[in-house]
Design a protein around this motif. Sequence first.
Motif, mmCIF file in Angstrom:
data_model
loop_
_atom_site.group_PDB
_atom_site.id
_atom_site.type_symbol
_atom_site.label_atom_id
_atom_site.label_comp_id
_atom_site.label_asym_id
_atom_site.label_seq_id
_atom_site.Cartn_x
_atom_site.Cartn_y
_atom_site.Cartn_z
ATOM 1 N N THR A 1 -7.273 -9.945 0.999
ATOM 2 C CA THR A 1 -7.173 -8.486 0.886
ATOM 3 C C THR A 1 -5.737 -8.031 0.657
ATOM 4 O O THR A 1 -5.498 -6.855 0.410
ATOM 5 C CB THR A 1 -7.696 -7.807 2.163
ATOM 6 N N ALA A 2 -4.787 -8.959 0.751
ATOM 7 C CA ALA A 2 -3.371 -8.592 0.650
ATOM 8 C C ALA A 2 -2.645 -9.612 -0.233
ATOM 9 O O ALA A 2 -2.808 -9.626 -1.445
ATOM 10 C CB ALA A 2 -2.755 -8.494 2.048
ATOM 11 N N ARG A 3 -1.858 -10.488 0.381
ATOM 12 C CA ARG A 3 -1.070 -11.433 -0.409
ATOM 13 C C ARG A 3 -1.928 -12.546 -1.014
ATOM 14 O O ARG A 3 -3.012 -12.852 -0.529
ATOM 15 C CB ARG A 3 0.036 -12.041 0.458
ATOM 16 N N LYS A 4 -1.387 -13.138 -2.044
ATOM 17 C CA LYS A 4 -2.099 -14.164 -2.803
ATOM 18 C C LYS A 4 -2.288 -15.437 -1.976
ATOM 19 O O LYS A 4 -1.483 -15.767 -1.109
ATOM 20 C CB LYS A 4 -1.341 -14.473 -4.089
ATOM 21 N N PHE B 1 0.666 -9.922 -4.637
ATOM 22 C CA PHE B 1 -0.718 -9.654 -4.250
ATOM 23 C C PHE B 1 -1.702 -10.672 -4.829
ATOM 24 O O PHE B 1 -1.413 -11.336 -5.831
ATOM 25 C CB PHE B 1 -1.142 -8.259 -4.710
ATOM 26 N N ALA B 2 -2.863 -10.753 -4.207
ATOM 27 C CA ALA B 2 -3.952 -11.612 -4.708
ATOM 28 C C ALA B 2 -4.718 -10.846 -5.788
ATOM 29 O O ALA B 2 -5.861 -10.425 -5.603
ATOM 30 C CB ALA B 2 -4.874 -12.007 -3.567
ATOM 31 N N GLY B 3 -4.073 -10.669 -6.916
ATOM 32 C CA GLY B 3 -4.664 -9.879 -7.982
ATOM 33 C C GLY B 3 -4.386 -8.397 -7.793
ATOM 34 O O GLY B 3 -3.674 -7.976 -6.876
ATOM 35 N N SER B 4 -4.975 -7.587 -8.634
ATOM 36 C CA SER B 4 -4.789 -6.139 -8.574
ATOM 37 C C SER B 4 -5.563 -5.546 -7.391
ATOM 38 O O SER B 4 -6.433 -6.200 -6.801
ATOM 39 C CB SER B 4 -5.288 -5.499 -9.867
ATOM 40 N N ASP B 5 -5.255 -4.304 -7.081
ATOM 41 C CA ASP B 5 -6.022 -3.608 -6.043
ATOM 42 C C ASP B 5 -7.503 -3.600 -6.399
ATOM 43 O O ASP B 5 -8.373 -3.792 -5.535
ATOM 44 C CB ASP B 5 -5.527 -2.171 -5.885
ATOM 45 N N LYS B 6 -7.801 -3.360 -7.672
ATOM 46 C CA LYS B 6 -9.191 -3.318 -8.118
ATOM 47 C C LYS B 6 -9.881 -4.657 -7.902
ATOM 48 O O LYS B 6 -11.045 -4.710 -7.455
ATOM 49 C CB LYS B 6 -9.236 -2.930 -9.600
ATOM 50 N N CYS C 1 -10.346 -13.200 6.389
ATOM 51 C CA CYS C 1 -9.227 -12.887 5.503
ATOM 52 C C CYS C 1 -8.257 -14.061 5.441
ATOM 53 O O CYS C 1 -7.902 -14.645 6.463
ATOM 54 C CB CYS C 1 -8.511 -11.630 5.973
ATOM 55 N N ALA C 2 -7.827 -14.385 4.227
ATOM 56 C CA ALA C 2 -7.027 -15.580 4.010
ATOM 57 C C ALA C 2 -5.600 -15.429 4.493
ATOM 58 O O ALA C 2 -5.027 -16.358 5.060
ATOM 59 C CB ALA C 2 -7.026 -15.944 2.524
ATOM 60 N N LYS C 3 -5.016 -14.243 4.276
ATOM 61 C CA LYS C 3 -3.586 -14.088 4.510
ATOM 62 C C LYS C 3 -3.251 -12.621 4.729
ATOM 63 O O LYS C 3 -3.950 -11.745 4.233
ATOM 64 C CB LYS C 3 -2.809 -14.637 3.301
ATOM 65 N N GLY C 4 -2.165 -12.376 5.452
ATOM 66 C CA GLY C 4 -1.731 -11.006 5.686
ATOM 67 C C GLY C 4 -0.638 -10.612 4.725
ATOM 68 O O GLY C 4 -0.789 -10.705 3.512
ATOM 69 N N GLY C 5 0.485 -10.188 5.280
ATOM 70 C CA GLY C 5 1.595 -9.722 4.471
ATOM 71 C C GLY C 5 1.548 -8.218 4.327
ATOM 72 O O GLY C 5 1.894 -7.482 5.229
ATOM 73 N N TYR C 6 1.075 -7.756 3.174
ATOM 74 C CA TYR C 6 0.885 -6.327 2.951
ATOM 75 C C TYR C 6 -0.071 -6.132 1.781
ATOM 76 O O TYR C 6 -0.023 -6.879 0.803
ATOM 77 C CB TYR C 6 2.212 -5.620 2.633
ATOM 78 N N GLY C 7 -0.919 -5.126 1.890
ATOM 79 C CA GLY C 7 -1.775 -4.777 0.771
ATOM 80 C C GLY C 7 -3.169 -4.301 1.122
ATOM 81 O O GLY C 7 -3.830 -3.668 0.298
ATOM 82 N N THR C 8 -3.656 -4.586 2.330
ATOM 83 C CA THR C 8 -5.024 -4.208 2.687
ATOM 84 C C THR C 8 -5.223 -2.700 2.617
ATOM 85 O O THR C 8 -6.262 -2.214 2.149
ATOM 86 C CB THR C 8 -5.376 -4.734 4.089
ATOM 87 N N VAL C 9 -4.243 -1.940 3.070
ATOM 88 C CA VAL C 9 -4.380 -0.480 3.082
ATOM 89 C C VAL C 9 -4.569 0.071 1.669
ATOM 90 O O VAL C 9 -5.193 1.133 1.480
ATOM 91 C CB VAL C 9 -3.155 0.172 3.766
ATOM 92 N N ARG C 10 -4.069 -0.623 0.667
ATOM 93 C CA ARG C 10 -4.150 -0.148 -0.710
ATOM 94 C C ARG C 10 -5.578 -0.144 -1.260
ATOM 95 O O ARG C 10 -5.856 0.532 -2.268
ATOM 96 C CB ARG C 10 -3.265 -1.000 -1.620
ATOM 97 N N ILE C 11 -6.479 -0.892 -0.632
ATOM 98 C CA ILE C 11 -7.843 -0.986 -1.169
ATOM 99 C C ILE C 11 -8.874 -0.267 -0.316
ATOM 100 O O ILE C 11 -10.039 -0.162 -0.711
ATOM 101 C CB ILE C 11 -8.263 -2.456 -1.374
ATOM 102 N N LEU C 12 -8.495 0.262 0.830
ATOM 103 C CA LEU C 12 -9.474 0.866 1.736
ATOM 104 C C LEU C 12 -10.271 1.986 1.076
ATOM 105 O O LEU C 12 -11.495 2.083 1.241
ATOM 106 C CB LEU C 12 -8.780 1.406 2.991
ATOM 107 N N ASP C 13 -9.580 2.857 0.344
ATOM 108 C CA ASP C 13 -10.259 4.011 -0.239
ATOM 109 C C ASP C 13 -11.050 3.673 -1.493
ATOM 110 O O ASP C 13 -11.719 4.537 -2.072
ATOM 111 C CB ASP C 13 -9.238 5.115 -0.542
ATOM 112 N N ARG C 14 -10.998 2.413 -1.916
ATOM 113 C CA ARG C 14 -11.813 1.955 -3.041
ATOM 114 C C ARG C 14 -13.158 1.395 -2.580
ATOM 115 O O ARG C 14 -14.021 1.084 -3.411
ATOM 116 C CB ARG C 14 -11.081 0.863 -3.830
ATOM 117 N N ILE C 15 -13.322 1.242 -1.266
ATOM 118 C CA ILE C 15 -14.500 0.555 -0.735
ATOM 119 C C ILE C 15 -15.589 1.546 -0.329
ATOM 120 O O ILE C 15 -15.325 2.557 0.336
ATOM 121 C CB ILE C 15 -14.110 -0.313 0.482
ATOM 122 N N ASP C 16 -16.823 1.231 -0.704
ATOM 123 C CA ASP C 16 -17.999 1.960 -0.244
ATOM 124 C C ASP C 16 -18.576 1.177 0.940
ATOM 125 O O ASP C 16 -19.098 0.076 0.768
ATOM 126 C CB ASP C 16 -19.028 2.059 -1.372
#
Length: 300
Positions: free
Chosen positions: A18-21, A54-59, A79-94
């Motif tokens: 959900t965050a780093r690659k 990141f592990a790919g784009s936010d999308k 989740c595989a790894k932390g770092g930063y990036g999970t917050v960037r996808i929260l609002d894309r999720i149903d």
Amino acid sequence: MNLPDYLSKNDKVAIIATARKANKEDLKPAIELLEKWELQPVIGSSIGLEKHQFAGSDKQRAKDLQQQLNDPEIKAIWCAKGGYGTVRILDRIDFSVFKKNPKWIIGYSDVTALHSHINNFEIASLHAQMCLGVATKSEASRETLRKILFGEELNYQFPSSKMNKTGTAEGELVGGNLSVLYSLCGSNSAINTQGKILFIEDLDEYLYHIDRMMQNLKRNGMLEHLAGLVIGGMSDMNDNTIPFGKTAEEIIAETVAEYDYPIAFNFPAGHIEDNQALIFGRNIKLKVTDRGSKLNYLKD
């Protein structure tokens, strides 16, 4: 609080980023651990993707999380790894399917954003080690994760601290990484801490940052009405040329000194070798004495 179903042998566990690659080769110890537990690892589409850090784009990351949330055969998402990036996808999720059929979300650090978000749906989640680095953590880290996933009884005892505040409290356990909780303030992912037992941990922050974050939580009313406070690892902190004058633990103790609820330092979780698993959303009993502290899950 809605507790996801515990796992059984041959259940499928998705591994996603959900965050780093992260690449599949680095996940080998985690895959082997799941297989040892007679679970079936499923490698998500985000593994092996790369877009800068990141592990790919936010999308792409959101698409993988969405797929695993909606797939009825997947019983847990690790989740595989932390770092930063999970917050960037929260609002894309149903989350509509997930709300009806919750499953375990596993991770810590940056995954705090996801824990906090789904806690507001009244769904429990699992603060535990990531896939990467699983072999470097303690046996207790792995065993507490296994016990929770399979619904076995689990309680904790940990050493006392001179900064503890003795007492007993009961309440819902919430929290995670202090920096992430701080970053969520004012959003629809911020947790309601009133009457709850808050757990916090952090890594590699400047000491004045810890003070700033604690003051922010205090001024937001997130500390005043707690039932209790548990502090895990405050690891590898940094200081300025002119020292701040207090450790991270001392900063926390000073910030909450006026409150009467029990406070327990030294819980074995966070960015430390002994990163034991915790169920966010479960009701617990916290007992803090001069001889040590205990954290016990209450019956559902």
